[in-house]
Design a protein around this motif. Structure first.
Motif, PDB file in Angstrom:
ATOM      1  N   ARG A 127       4.940  -3.302  17.998  1.00  0.00           N
ATOM      2  CA  ARG A 127       4.541  -2.330  19.012  1.00  0.00           C
ATOM      3  C   ARG A 127       5.736  -1.471  19.431  1.00  0.00           C
ATOM      4  O   ARG A 127       5.617  -0.246  19.583  1.00  0.00           O
ATOM      5  N   ALA A 128       6.883  -2.111  19.641  1.00  0.00           N
ATOM      6  CA  ALA A 128       8.081  -1.356  20.015  1.00  0.00           C
ATOM      7  C   ALA A 128       8.421  -0.327  18.941  1.00  0.00           C
ATOM      8  O   ALA A 128       8.732   0.833  19.246  1.00  0.00           O
ATOM      9  N   ALA A 129       8.353  -0.743  17.682  1.00  0.00           N
ATOM     10  CA  ALA A 129       8.661   0.176  16.583  1.00  0.00           C
ATOM     11  C   ALA A 129       7.639   1.307  16.506  1.00  0.00           C
ATOM     12  O   ALA A 129       7.998   2.468  16.247  1.00  0.00           O
ATOM     13  N   ALA A 130       6.375   0.981  16.735  1.00  0.00           N
ATOM     14  CA  ALA A 130       5.311   1.985  16.620  1.00  0.00           C
ATOM     15  C   ALA A 130       5.395   3.040  17.710  1.00  0.00           C
ATOM     16  O   ALA A 130       4.945   4.179  17.511  1.00  0.00           O
ATOM     17  N   THR A 131       5.975   2.702  18.848  1.00  0.00           N
ATOM     18  CA  THR A 131       6.041   3.625  19.975  1.00  0.00           C
ATOM     19  C   THR A 131       7.445   4.207  20.183  1.00  0.00           C
ATOM     20  O   THR A 131       7.734   4.769  21.242  1.00  0.00           O
ATOM     21  N   GLY A 132       8.312   4.065  19.176  1.00  0.00           N
ATOM     22  CA  GLY A 132       9.644   4.655  19.263  1.00  0.00           C
ATOM     23  C   GLY A 132      10.580   3.929  20.204  1.00  0.00           C
ATOM     24  O   GLY A 132      11.525   4.540  20.720  1.00  0.00           O
ATOM     25  N   LYS A 133      10.337   2.635  20.425  1.00  0.00           N
ATOM     26  CA  LYS A 133      11.159   1.867  21.346  1.00  0.00           C
ATOM     27  C   LYS A 133      11.898   0.744  20.637  1.00  0.00           C
ATOM     28  O   LYS A 133      12.102  -0.338  21.190  1.00  0.00           O
ATOM     29  N   ALA A 134      12.269   1.016  19.400  1.00  0.00           N
ATOM     30  CA  ALA A 134      13.063   0.077  18.605  1.00  0.00           C
ATOM     31  C   ALA A 134      14.048   0.880  17.785  1.00  0.00           C
ATOM     32  O   ALA A 134      13.836   2.069  17.505  1.00  0.00           O
ATOM     33  N   SER A 135      15.128   0.231  17.393  1.00  0.00           N
ATOM     34  CA  SER A 135      16.183   0.925  16.655  1.00  0.00           C
ATOM     35  C   SER A 135      15.710   1.372  15.282  1.00  0.00           C
ATOM     36  O   SER A 135      14.857   0.732  14.653  1.00  0.00           O
ATOM     37  N   ARG A 136      16.266   2.492  14.827  1.00  0.00           N
ATOM     38  CA  ARG A 136      15.987   3.022  13.493  1.00  0.00           C
ATOM     39  C   ARG A 136      17.323   3.372  12.848  1.00  0.00           C
ATOM     40  O   ARG A 136      18.289   3.696  13.541  1.00  0.00           O
ATOM     41  N   PRO A 137      17.425   3.318  11.536  1.00  0.00           N
ATOM     42  CA  PRO A 137      18.696   3.670  10.896  1.00  0.00           C
ATOM     43  C   PRO A 137      18.995   5.159  11.053  1.00  0.00           C
ATOM     44  O   PRO A 137      18.066   5.992  11.044  1.00  0.00           O
ATOM     45  N   ASP A 138      20.266   5.480  11.227  1.00  0.00           N
ATOM     46  CA  ASP A 138      20.629   6.893  11.232  1.00  0.00           C
ATOM     47  C   ASP A 138      20.683   7.394   9.793  1.00  0.00           C
ATOM     48  O   ASP A 138      20.419   6.631   8.855  1.00  0.00           O
ATOM     49  N   ASP A 139      21.014   8.647   9.615  1.00  0.00           N
ATOM     50  CA  ASP A 139      20.970   9.238   8.273  1.00  0.00           C
ATOM     51  C   ASP A 139      21.884   8.511   7.303  1.00  0.00           C
ATOM     52  O   ASP A 139      21.530   8.305   6.131  1.00  0.00           O
ATOM     53  N   GLU A 140      23.058   8.108   7.774  1.00  0.00           N
ATOM     54  CA  GLU A 140      24.000   7.404   6.895  1.00  0.00           C
ATOM     55  C   GLU A 140      23.498   6.002   6.581  1.00  0.00           C
ATOM     56  O   GLU A 140      23.557   5.542   5.432  1.00  0.00           O
ATOM     57  N   GLN A 141      22.996   5.300   7.567  1.00  0.00           N
ATOM     58  CA  GLN A 141      22.497   3.934   7.367  1.00  0.00           C
ATOM     59  C   GLN A 141      21.242   3.908   6.505  1.00  0.00           C
ATOM     60  O   GLN A 141      20.987   2.949   5.787  1.00  0.00           O
ATOM     61  N   ARG A 142      20.486   4.971   6.556  1.00  0.00           N
ATOM     62  CA  ARG A 142      19.214   5.029   5.837  1.00  0.00           C
ATOM     63  C   ARG A 142      19.410   4.917   4.322  1.00  0.00           C
ATOM     64  O   ARG A 142      18.520   4.435   3.616  1.00  0.00           O
ATOM     65  N   VAL A 143      20.543   5.341   3.816  1.00  0.00           N
ATOM     66  CA  VAL A 143      20.805   5.300   2.375  1.00  0.00           C
ATOM     67  C   VAL A 143      20.659   3.870   1.855  1.00  0.00           C
ATOM     68  O   VAL A 143      19.963   3.610   0.866  1.00  0.00           O
ATOM     69  N   ALA A 144      21.311   2.916   2.528  1.00  0.00           N
ATOM     70  CA  ALA A 144      21.209   1.518   2.114  1.00  0.00           C
ATOM     71  C   ALA A 144      19.907   0.890   2.578  1.00  0.00           C
ATOM     72  O   ALA A 144      19.320   0.060   1.876  1.00  0.00           O
ATOM     73  N   ALA A 145      19.423   1.287   3.763  1.00  0.00           N
ATOM     74  CA  ALA A 145      18.225   0.673   4.329  1.00  0.00           C
ATOM     75  C   ALA A 145      16.993   0.887   3.457  1.00  0.00           C
ATOM     76  O   ALA A 145      16.067   0.077   3.484  1.00  0.00           O
TER      77      ALA A 145
END
Length: 251
Positions: free
Chosen positions: A211-229
């Motif tokens: 629920r936290a992720a679905a409503t934008g209330k959880a961490s997400r990788p930034d552009d640099e972190q997204r490469v590995a994620a």
């Protein structure tokens, strides 16, 4: 909105799933089941808006590269093969972020027994994708990787010492603490099971993090972190208190 939480084990036994319906001002637990099969998870995902999977969604990129290189010939050992080199092989980028943010060290998918559950998870992700589900290991699709211990830590609740046959009292106290912190969460007929099984409890927590992720209330990788994620996976850490999960509730 319906969120699913899955505490994924290596086999059906010890795998738990919780379904929560989010309504204005309250969240109702509609289902908690144990010994869940992959087929049942896939079926349930069709009616869920977000699924929190408590299992690593991938392996560290350096570990994958090492296995590939070793299979073909010999590996290149950095730092003389010392602890820093081995740590890069054992832990994903998201594991290190969780360690920095919460001081909790996740199990190593490359070097701990949780790798057995990750084998199953790889197959489950393939099944979900084949079923038409949006599987994005960064968490942007329907699936998001969760880590109940880290979420409990973020919400100011106990996150250690509640698992195992000798920890029933601590487990029961933690369920009571969660209910006090989230009085809008209705466990209903499933309260006894959640109090008895820490697998069931973790699946409920996984559904809350979904629920936290679905409503934008959880961490997400930034552009640099997204490469590995994209290949390793990304653990969504709650960024708001538990009460914040009710905001924007939809019938």
């Amino acid at each position: 909105m319906l969120t699913l939480g899955v505490d994924l084990a290596a086999a059906d036994k010890r795998t738990a799933m919780a379904v929560i319906e989010w309504l204005p001002g309250r969240a109702v637990v509609r289902e908690v089941v144990l010994d869940v099969s992959d087929a049942r998870i896939v079926e349930a995902s069709r009616r869920g808006d977000k699924i929190g999977l408590d299992c690593p969604l991938g392996w560290p990129e350096p570990f994958v590269a090492l296995v590939t290189a070793h299979q073909a010939s010999h590996v290149t050992v950095d730092d003389g093969g010392g602890a820093p080199w081995r740590r890069r092989l054992a832990y994903r980028q998201t594991d290190e972020v969780v360690r920095k943010e919460t001081e909790i060290i996740p199990l190593s998918v490359a070097a701990d027994r949780i790798g057995h559950a990750a084998f199953r998870c790889a197959g489950l992700l393939a099944m979900l994708a084949a079923d038409g589900q949006d599987v994005d290991r960064c968490g942007d699709g329907k699936i998001v990787e969760v880590y109940p211990a880290a979420a409990l830590n973020r919400w100011g609740l106990a996150h250690r010492g509640y698992k195992g046959r000798r920890q029933q009292a601590q487990h029961a106290e933690l369920v009571t603490a969660l209910c006090a912190a989230a009085p809008w969460l209705e466990l209903g007929a499933f309260e006894a099971l959640v109090r008895r099984s820490h697998d069931a409890f973790d699946s409920v927590v996984a559904s809350l993090v979904a629920r936290a992720a679905a409503t934008g209330k959880a961490s997400r990788p930034d552009d640099e972190q997204r490469v590995a994620a994209r290949s390793e996976g990304w653990i969504a850490l709650p960024t708001y208190p538990l009460a914040g999960l009710l905001d924007l509730a939809a019938a």
